[in-house]
Design a protein around this motif. Structure first.
Motif, PDB file in Angstrom:
ATOM      1  N   ARG A 270     -29.077  11.554  -6.407  1.00  0.00           N
ATOM      2  CA  ARG A 270     -27.680  11.652  -6.852  1.00  0.00           C
ATOM      3  C   ARG A 270     -27.480  10.917  -8.175  1.00  0.00           C
ATOM      4  N   ILE A 271     -28.121   9.754  -8.299  1.00  0.00           N
ATOM      5  CA  ILE A 271     -28.017   9.001  -9.554  1.00  0.00           C
ATOM      6  C   ILE A 271     -28.659   9.784 -10.696  1.00  0.00           C
ATOM      7  N   PHE A 272     -29.823  10.376 -10.427  1.00  0.00           N
ATOM      8  CA  PHE A 272     -30.527  11.115 -11.470  1.00  0.00           C
ATOM      9  C   PHE A 272     -29.708  12.314 -11.954  1.00  0.00           C
ATOM     10  N   VAL A 273     -29.086  13.031 -11.037  1.00  0.00           N
ATOM     11  CA  VAL A 273     -28.234  14.157 -11.433  1.00  0.00           C
ATOM     12  C   VAL A 273     -27.095  13.670 -12.312  1.00  0.00           C
ATOM     13  N   LEU A 274     -26.502  12.531 -11.960  1.00  0.00           N
ATOM     14  CA  LEU A 274     -25.426  11.976 -12.778  1.00  0.00           C
ATOM     15  C   LEU A 274     -25.941  11.590 -14.161  1.00  0.00           C
ATOM     16  N   GLY A 275     -27.098  10.898 -14.203  1.00  0.00           N
ATOM     17  CA  GLY A 275     -27.656  10.495 -15.496  1.00  0.00           C
ATOM     18  C   GLY A 275     -28.035  11.687 -16.353  1.00  0.00           C
ATOM     19  N   ALA A 276     -28.630  12.716 -15.728  1.00  0.00           N
ATOM     20  CA  ALA A 276     -29.006  13.919 -16.472  1.00  0.00           C
ATOM     21  C   ALA A 276     -27.777  14.622 -17.029  1.00  0.00           C
ATOM     22  N   SER A 277     -26.703  14.649 -16.254  1.00  0.00           N
ATOM     23  CA  SER A 277     -25.477  15.279 -16.757  1.00  0.00           C
ATOM     24  C   SER A 277     -24.926  14.524 -17.960  1.00  0.00           C
ATOM     25  N   MET A 278     -25.057  13.193 -17.944  1.00  0.00           N
ATOM     26  CA  MET A 278     -24.595  12.414 -19.088  1.00  0.00           C
ATOM     27  C   MET A 278     -25.444  12.714 -20.330  1.00  0.00           C
ATOM     28  N   ALA A 279     -26.740  12.916 -20.137  1.00  0.00           N
ATOM     29  CA  ALA A 279     -27.613  13.253 -21.257  1.00  0.00           C
ATOM     30  C   ALA A 279     -27.199  14.578 -21.890  1.00  0.00           C
ATOM     31  N   VAL A 386     -17.588   9.350 -26.237  1.00  0.00           N
ATOM     32  CA  VAL A 386     -18.613  10.181 -25.609  1.00  0.00           C
ATOM     33  C   VAL A 386     -19.996   9.556 -25.777  1.00  0.00           C
ATOM     34  N   GLY A 387     -20.432   9.372 -27.029  1.00  0.00           N
ATOM     35  CA  GLY A 387     -21.766   8.825 -27.268  1.00  0.00           C
ATOM     36  C   GLY A 387     -21.951   7.446 -26.658  1.00  0.00           C
ATOM     37  N   THR A 388     -21.001   6.552 -26.866  1.00  0.00           N
ATOM     38  CA  THR A 388     -21.113   5.188 -26.346  1.00  0.00           C
ATOM     39  C   THR A 388     -21.156   5.171 -24.826  1.00  0.00           C
ATOM     40  N   VAL A 389     -20.256   5.921 -24.199  1.00  0.00           N
ATOM     41  CA  VAL A 389     -20.143   5.856 -22.743  1.00  0.00           C
ATOM     42  C   VAL A 389     -21.328   6.535 -22.051  1.00  0.00           C
ATOM     43  N   THR A 390     -21.825   7.641 -22.593  1.00  0.00           N
ATOM     44  CA  THR A 390     -22.953   8.301 -21.934  1.00  0.00           C
ATOM     45  C   THR A 390     -24.207   7.441 -21.957  1.00  0.00           C
ATOM     46  N   TRP A 391     -24.511   6.794 -23.090  1.00  0.00           N
ATOM     47  CA  TRP A 391     -25.661   5.897 -23.135  1.00  0.00           C
ATOM     48  C   TRP A 391     -25.464   4.705 -22.203  1.00  0.00           C
ATOM     49  N   LEU A 392     -24.231   4.185 -22.135  1.00  0.00           N
ATOM     50  CA  LEU A 392     -23.945   3.056 -21.247  1.00  0.00           C
ATOM     51  C   LEU A 392     -24.138   3.459 -19.791  1.00  0.00           C
ATOM     52  N   TYR A 393     -23.600   4.599 -19.409  1.00  0.00           N
ATOM     53  CA  TYR A 393     -23.784   5.110 -18.046  1.00  0.00           C
ATOM     54  C   TYR A 393     -25.264   5.166 -17.687  1.00  0.00           C
ATOM     55  N   MET A 394     -26.066   5.780 -18.557  1.00  0.00           N
ATOM     56  CA  MET A 394     -27.482   5.961 -18.239  1.00  0.00           C
ATOM     57  C   MET A 394     -28.214   4.632 -18.103  1.00  0.00           C
ATOM     58  N   SER A 395     -27.782   3.623 -18.854  1.00  0.00           N
ATOM     59  CA  SER A 395     -28.478   2.334 -18.828  1.00  0.00           C
ATOM     60  C   SER A 395     -28.134   1.495 -17.612  1.00  0.00           C
ATOM     61  N   GLU A 396     -27.009   1.787 -16.927  1.00  0.00           N
ATOM     62  CA  GLU A 396     -26.552   0.886 -15.881  1.00  0.00           C
ATOM     63  C   GLU A 396     -26.599   1.470 -14.468  1.00  0.00           C
ATOM     64  N   ILE A 397     -26.787   2.779 -14.306  1.00  0.00           N
ATOM     65  CA  ILE A 397     -26.665   3.350 -12.964  1.00  0.00           C
ATOM     66  C   ILE A 397     -27.959   3.317 -12.159  1.00  0.00           C
ATOM     67  N   PHE A 398     -29.126   3.258 -12.811  1.00  0.00           N
ATOM     68  CA  PHE A 398     -30.381   3.335 -12.058  1.00  0.00           C
ATOM     69  C   PHE A 398     -30.738   1.983 -11.444  1.00  0.00           C
ATOM     70  N   ASP A 461     -17.117  -3.411 -14.723  1.00  0.00           N
ATOM     71  CA  ASP A 461     -16.961  -4.703 -14.048  1.00  0.00           C
ATOM     72  C   ASP A 461     -17.731  -4.794 -12.724  1.00  0.00           C
ATOM     73  N   ARG A 462     -18.828  -4.042 -12.626  1.00  0.00           N
ATOM     74  CA  ARG A 462     -19.674  -4.145 -11.447  1.00  0.00           C
ATOM     75  C   ARG A 462     -21.077  -4.521 -11.916  1.00  0.00           C
ATOM     76  N   THR A 463     -21.701  -5.498 -11.252  1.00  0.00           N
ATOM     77  CA  THR A 463     -23.039  -5.892 -11.651  1.00  0.00           C
ATOM     78  C   THR A 463     -24.019  -4.761 -11.359  1.00  0.00           C
ATOM     79  N   LEU A 464     -25.202  -4.836 -11.983  1.00  0.00           N
ATOM     80  CA  LEU A 464     -26.222  -3.823 -11.718  1.00  0.00           C
ATOM     81  C   LEU A 464     -26.614  -3.828 -10.240  1.00  0.00           C
ATOM     82  N   GLU A 465     -26.609  -4.999  -9.632  1.00  0.00           N
ATOM     83  CA  GLU A 465     -26.953  -5.094  -8.220  1.00  0.00           C
ATOM     84  C   GLU A 465     -25.852  -4.483  -7.343  1.00  0.00           C
ATOM     85  N   GLU A 466     -24.587  -4.687  -7.709  1.00  0.00           N
ATOM     86  CA  GLU A 466     -23.487  -4.069  -6.967  1.00  0.00           C
ATOM     87  C   GLU A 466     -23.537  -2.547  -7.066  1.00  0.00           C
ATOM     88  N   LEU A 467     -23.870  -2.040  -8.254  1.00  0.00           N
ATOM     89  CA  LEU A 467     -23.981  -0.585  -8.416  1.00  0.00           C
ATOM     90  C   LEU A 467     -25.100  -0.031  -7.547  1.00  0.00           C
TER      91      LEU A 467
END
Length: 474
Positions: A270-279, A386-398, A461-467
């Motif tokens: 599920r995370i990968f699908v989200l990250g791929a969609s952001m890419a 768009v550019g800022t948020v998509t890169w941020l999403y990909m860096s923090e969700i995995f 406002d969620r830590t990487l561990e909380e995510l």
């Protein structure tokens, strides 16, 4: 039942609000050094914009070769992203960035000295390997260094350096075109300047510490604590260190992250699908069509002489201001809301661009200025939201166990989309015209708006561990 690490972290934040803790001077310095990788990313992708007119004339490029020279760098970047994350997982973020700095220097010199189109394509492909790997490693490195309340700001700083590198490339292109416009090899001067930030990256990374989360993952707990002390200074938290060590120990007990884990494990899938969609969303805006061919488009609309070079500086500077604004907004506005706003803004501005291009005839004095205005608005929305948020999403969700391979896979997809856009744009504009080509991007962004509204969660406002805990629980 004992309290979970995540709950302990939340309790600690309630006792001492993270927002009240400023960024330490040492963390600020480390972020500045690491984001030299973003500056190189920006300069190397933006410099071709102004170099292409000279290149086309000097090397007699056809539309296909023009597209190949522009797009071969993102093709190489796709593979650099795919393997760079795995290399960084294995040997460390810091050591990998040191090697990449050397590759940046050698490949840049190779591009500037290339005697033929073939040599130039090969050198730019190698340069793309370094660009792609750094595009994965730098955001992950920053996300792992930062406390939760500063993560958005630090990762956005990399995007700021990226657009700053693009703006710097546009300014240098304009200056060199003015000073040496009658020299057929002026494009070589434009390309070789990228060696300077590459040297700065290597020198800085020599003294930068390793990511504390990578150290914890590899059983180097004492060193991790020392690094956290150094980069947090007065804001150091034993609760944070304990949480990182506990989750790293859980991850270390599992097999190392593999590409197959991205599709085999349901919650990671599920995370990968989200990250791929952001890419994909990052690229279907058409931003790199503007970054690679902006000067050519502006020349086509009516800017004569070196006017297109100087007009092209305006969206570059707007991009810098937009990312600076994003750094401010990310601490107050949710990622999802910013992304939806950005997609609506880019779709609207590109629609206006297409209408101006299609309805106003050549020779109309307002046409080039209206097109420039549409590009400026488009770049502002894209770079801020768009550019800022998509890169941020990909860096923090995995999760930590697959962060490198997951970010690498998503960045591979992003760069392959960039390659397709860069290669096809000259061919599409030759067949359909710029106006109808841009409408294709508009349609794709409308699809992206629906997807984000249905799928994208909020991560602010969620830590990487909380995510990680959130995604594990579905």
């Amino acid at each position: 039942m004992p309290a979970s690490p995540v709950r302990s972290r939340e309790d600690a934040q309630n006792a001492a609000p993270a927002a009240a803790q400023p960024m330490s001077g040492r963390l600020r310095l480390i972020a500045t050094v690491a984001t030299c990788g973003g500056l190189l990313f920006g300069y190397d992708t933006g410099v071709i914009n102004g170099a292409l007119p000279s290149l086309v004339s000097d090397l007699r490029l056809t539309p296909f070769l023009e597209g190949l020279v522009a797009s071969i760098l993102p093709f190489g970047a796709a593979w650099g992203a795919a393997f760079g994350g795995r290399l960084a997982d294995r040997v460390g973020r810091r050591r990998t960035l040191l090697v990449l700095a050397v590759v940046f220097v050698l490949a840049t010199v190779g591009c500037a000295a290339a005697p033929t189109v073939t040599a130039l394509v090969v050198a730019r492909a190698v340069l793309g390997l370094a660009v792609g790997a750094s595009s994965v490693i730098v955001p992950v490195f920053l996300a792992e260094l930062a406390p939760a309340h500063l993560r958005g700001r630090l990762v956005a700083q990399n995007e700021l350096m990226l657009v700053g590198g693009q703006a710097l490339a546009f300014v240098c292109n304009a200056g060199l075109a003015t000073a040496f416009g009658d020299v057929p090899h002026v494009w070589r001067y434009m390309l070789v300047l990228a060696t300077l930030p590459a040297i700065a990256l290597w020198m800085g990374m020599v003294v930068v510490p390793e990511s504390p989360r990578w150290l914890a993952r590899h059983g180097r707990g004492e060193e991790m604590v020392r690094v956290l002390h150094r980069i947090r200074e007065d804001a150091y938290s034993e609760t944070e260190a304990r949480t990182v060590l506990e989750l790293a120990a859980q991850d270390a007990a599992r097999p190392a992250g593999r590409l197959t884990d991205l599709v085999r494990v349901p919650w990671i899938r599920r995370i990968f699908v989200l990250g791929a969609s952001m890419a994909v969303i990052n690229q279907i805006s058409g931003i790199n069509a503007i970054q690679y061919y902006g000067v050519s488009v502006l020349q086509d609309t009516g800017f004569g002489g070196n006017g297109a070079f100087y007009a092209n500086i305006v969206p570059g500077l707007v991009g810098v201001a937009a990312v600076a604004l994003a750094m401010h907004l990310l601490r107050r506005v949710g990622r999802r809301r910013m992304l939806l706003t950005g997609l609506a803004g880019t779709a609207s501005s590109l629609t206006a661009f297409a209408l101006v291009y299609l309805l106003l005839p050549d020779g109309n004095p307002a046409r080039p200025w209206l097109v420039l205005a549409c590009i400026v608005v488009f770049v502002g929305f894209e770079q801020c939201c768009v550019g800022t948020v998509t890169w941020l999403y990909m860096s923090e969700i995995f999760p930590l166990s697959v962060r490198g391979v997951g970010m690498g896979a998503c960045a591979w997809l992003l760069w392959m989309m960039t390659f397709v856009v860069g290669l096809s744009f000259p061919l599409l504009t030759q067949a359909l015209g710029a106006g109808f080509t841009v409408l294709i991007f508009v349609a794709l962004q409308l699809v992206a708006i629906v997807w984000v509204r249905r799928v994208a969660p909020e991560t602010r406002d969620r830590t990487l561990e909380e995510l990680e805990q959130h995604f594990r629980c579905g």
